[in-house]
Design a protein around this motif. Sequence first.
Motif, PDB file in Angstrom:
ATOM      1  N   ASP A   1      -4.954  -0.693 -10.395  1.00  0.00           N
ATOM      2  CA  ASP A   1      -4.587  -1.923  -9.691  1.00  0.00           C
ATOM      3  C   ASP A   1      -3.824  -1.619  -8.404  1.00  0.00           C
ATOM      4  OD1 ASP A   1      -5.788  -3.387 -11.664  1.00  0.00           O
ATOM      5  OD2 ASP A   1      -3.896  -3.898 -12.691  1.00  0.00           O
ATOM      6  N   ASP A   2      -2.907  -0.646  -8.456  1.00  0.00           N
ATOM      7  CA  ASP A   2      -2.154  -0.271  -7.266  1.00  0.00           C
ATOM      8  C   ASP A   2      -3.063   0.298  -6.186  1.00  0.00           C
ATOM      9  OD1 ASP A   2       0.211  -1.116  -8.331  1.00  0.00           O
ATOM     10  OD2 ASP A   2       0.869   0.878  -8.979  1.00  0.00           O
ATOM     11  N   GLU A   3      -4.024   1.111  -6.580  1.00  0.00           N
ATOM     12  CA  GLU A   3      -4.943   1.694  -5.598  1.00  0.00           C
ATOM     13  C   GLU A   3      -5.825   0.620  -4.962  1.00  0.00           C
ATOM     14  OE1 GLU A   3      -6.943   4.661  -7.854  1.00  0.00           O
ATOM     15  OE2 GLU A   3      -5.283   6.099  -7.699  1.00  0.00           O
ATOM     16  N   GLU A   4      -6.290  -0.339  -5.769  1.00  0.00           N
ATOM     17  CA  GLU A   4      -7.096  -1.426  -5.227  1.00  0.00           C
ATOM     18  C   GLU A   4      -6.274  -2.294  -4.278  1.00  0.00           C
ATOM     19  OE1 GLU A   4      -8.670  -3.609  -8.511  1.00  0.00           O
ATOM     20  OE2 GLU A   4      -9.972  -1.973  -9.172  1.00  0.00           O
ATOM     21  N   ARG A   5      -5.031  -2.597  -4.655  1.00  0.00           N
ATOM     22  CA  ARG A   5      -4.162  -3.415  -3.820  1.00  0.00           C
ATOM     23  C   ARG A   5      -3.821  -2.692  -2.516  1.00  0.00           C
ATOM     24  NH1 ARG A   5      -0.072  -3.903  -7.122  1.00  0.00           N
ATOM     25  NH2 ARG A   5      -1.180  -5.369  -8.424  1.00  0.00           N
TER      26      ARG A   5
ATOM     27  N   SER B   1      -5.753  -0.713  -0.852  1.00  0.00           N
ATOM     28  CA  SER B   1      -6.897  -0.661   0.055  1.00  0.00           C
ATOM     29  C   SER B   1      -7.185  -2.014   0.710  1.00  0.00           C
ATOM     30  CB  SER B   1      -8.142  -0.198  -0.699  1.00  0.00           C
ATOM     31  OG  SER B   1      -8.502  -1.158  -1.685  1.00  0.00           O
ATOM     32  N   GLN B   2      -6.570  -3.098   0.222  1.00  0.00           N
ATOM     33  CA  GLN B   2      -6.795  -4.420   0.794  1.00  0.00           C
ATOM     34  C   GLN B   2      -5.847  -4.649   1.974  1.00  0.00           C
ATOM     35  OE1 GLN B   2      -6.144  -7.056  -2.462  1.00  0.00           O
ATOM     36  NE2 GLN B   2      -8.033  -6.491  -3.517  1.00  0.00           N
ATOM     37  N   PRO B   3      -6.259  -5.485   2.928  1.00  0.00           N
ATOM     38  CA  PRO B   3      -5.355  -5.779   4.051  1.00  0.00           C
ATOM     39  C   PRO B   3      -4.147  -6.582   3.587  1.00  0.00           C
ATOM     40  CG  PRO B   3      -7.299  -7.158   4.155  1.00  0.00           C
ATOM     41  CD  PRO B   3      -7.537  -6.172   3.052  1.00  0.00           C
ATOM     42  N   HIS B   4      -3.079  -6.458   4.336  1.00  0.00           N
ATOM     43  CA  HIS B   4      -1.839  -7.153   4.001  1.00  0.00           C
ATOM     44  C   HIS B   4      -2.024  -8.654   4.223  1.00  0.00           C
ATOM     45  CE1 HIS B   4       2.142  -8.317   3.402  1.00  0.00           C
ATOM     46  NE2 HIS B   4       2.776  -7.622   4.315  1.00  0.00           N
ATOM     47  N   PRO B   5      -1.685  -9.482   3.212  1.00  0.00           N
ATOM     48  CA  PRO B   5      -1.824 -10.937   3.386  1.00  0.00           C
ATOM     49  C   PRO B   5      -0.773 -11.447   4.385  1.00  0.00           C
ATOM     50  CG  PRO B   5      -0.743 -10.459   1.315  1.00  0.00           C
ATOM     51  CD  PRO B   5      -1.168  -9.145   1.906  1.00  0.00           C
TER      52      PRO B   5
END
Length: 60
Positions: free
Chosen positions: A46-50, A52-56
């Motif tokens: 979950d941390d790795e997926e989060r 890789s996503q852009p910052h909200p």
Amino acid sequence: MDPIAIVMMIVALVLVWGGLIAAIMYLRSRPEVVGGPHEDPDLVRDDEERGSQPHPFRDT
């Protein structure tokens, strides 16, 4: 400077720099273990997926 002010300055310097040196020595003797067997694989994924996503961001 008054003698009291010099003594208080020395005490403050010893506390600040002594605390820094003590913290460095503590961290060098007990480094943080990363990737140990106690980590939950689901949380790591979950941390790795989060990561890789852009910052909200908010548009307010």
